[in-house]
Enzyme design. Sequence first.
Site, PDB file in Angstrom:
ATOM      1  CG  HIS A  53      -1.636  -1.248   1.484  1.00  0.00           C
ATOM      2  ND1 HIS A  53      -2.869  -1.559   0.962  1.00  0.00           N
ATOM      3  CD2 HIS A  53      -1.257  -2.343   2.208  1.00  0.00           C
ATOM      4  CE1 HIS A  53      -3.226  -2.772   1.359  1.00  0.00           C
ATOM      5  NE2 HIS A  53      -2.250  -3.275   2.103  1.00  0.00           N
ATOM      6  CB  SER A  79      11.996  22.665 -15.653  1.00  0.00           C
ATOM      7  OG  SER A  79      11.161  23.804 -15.722  1.00  0.00           O
ATOM      8  CE  LYS A 123      11.108  19.638 -11.103  1.00  0.00           C
ATOM      9  NZ  LYS A 123       9.810  19.902 -11.730  1.00  0.00           N
ATOM     10  CD  GLU A 183       8.052  12.174 -15.406  1.00  0.00           C
ATOM     11  OE1 GLU A 183       7.659  12.637 -14.349  1.00  0.00           O
ATOM     12  OE2 GLU A 183       8.602  12.877 -16.282  1.00  0.00           O
TER      13      GLU A 183
END
Length: 463
Positions: free
Chosen positions: A161, A282, A288, A295
Amino acid sequence: MSSKNTEKPWGGRFTAPTDKFVEQFTESVSYDQRLAHYDIMGSIAHVRMLGTVGVISAKESAQIIRGLKKIEKDIKREQFQWVTALEDVHMNIETALVAHIGDVGKKLHTGRSRNDQIATDIRLYCRDEIDLICDQINAVLDALLMLADGHIDTIMPGFTHLQSAQPVTFGHHLLAWAEMLLRDRSRLHDCRKRLNMLPLGSAALAGTSYPIDRNMVAKELGFDGITQNSLDSVSDRDFAIELTAAASLIMMHLSRFSEELVIWMSQASGFIDLGDAWCTGSSIMPQKKNPDIPELVRGKTGRVYGDLMALLTLMKAQPLAYNRDNQEDKESLFDAIDTVKMSLIAYAGLIPTIKVNQETMYRAAAEGFATATDLADYLVVNGLPFRDAHEVVGKTVQFAIQHDKDLPSLTLPELQQFSKAIKDDVYMVLELEGSVSARNHVGGTAPKQVKAAIKRLRKKLNK
Ligand code: ARG
């Protein structure tokens, strides 16, 4: 380029040239030209057989084979003119053959149809792609085993979980992914076995009246045998669906892998870092460094599932035998294969750049009461029924939370408030190292087992 039907191989019974839109709508050469190598391979085997059984003369057979080889060279050198009006890879090559060697080229298509031809081409293509994908899976496995080898006893929290559950070793966690990829590889092997049968000889749908030798063609093309029913052979695309299903599972595994890498690289987790060369930045936030590779792999998983759905839906309502619907199999199949290959290449490159923050992982494992189950097991060994032990430990954890402590830092008297069965040997089981080492059986997380598992997997990798 010409659009007069008289110049199309099937133009004989037509009185009007094909509508331009229809030419565009029906063409497949823009994407099936990637099958050219397999198309020529199949044609050469077919025509050699025709020459051997005497349907055409040995001389004609040799002439056609020479012509086909020349065309193959032209295609490789990108000196081949693909013509949309000629519809597909088959008619482009056949037309070029006739232009090149003259009328004898017209004998190539004796005893076959584009229906069994395309079925053969795609099987040959899939077979090669399966071998390539397996090689790429091996490269990812190799990278995983290398990394796992360096983290046999690196402790991290194991999760259920997404809550800290029990401590595991990072090596053990990595090997879970290796198991998935090994299953993927064996699924591809299964798929390859079933698809490696020759459909050629089925002709349009019913077989052919020429005295062909299908086994000879199968042997030349490296098939394990020949398909057994002509109607099924020209319309079957099970193998493409199976391969795309196997690709979907690979993507699903890589997507789960991606999900974890993304979480672990977040500042909130801080378990790992990925190499700068394998991340992007970024355009607005200068600080970043983003895990775009995992992804994108996660994102691309959806397209492969889409390809699988497209293929399943394509086949679901087709009566026997060949229907033009089948032409729609290619783009989905190609996309699934291209995507899975790119994603595996990405992972083989990305994994070696993973930098593990061992201290952060260790701290997270220590903070999450990850040895609570070990304490319960300790109580069981010391005479408590498991349910009672569970209750005792629950209360102990509650006490620790209230006092802002983790389990190993509770004093003996503090622990003993909850059970007199607790003695000072308890600290061994409350330590993370003791917890992981205790899970010392095949499949368990103990460093000893992880080491043995890496050895076992290495052997399988090299098979
Ligand atoms: N381009 C076709 C395909 O991909 C080849 C077979 C065409 N057969 C036919 N009868 N039109 O399926």
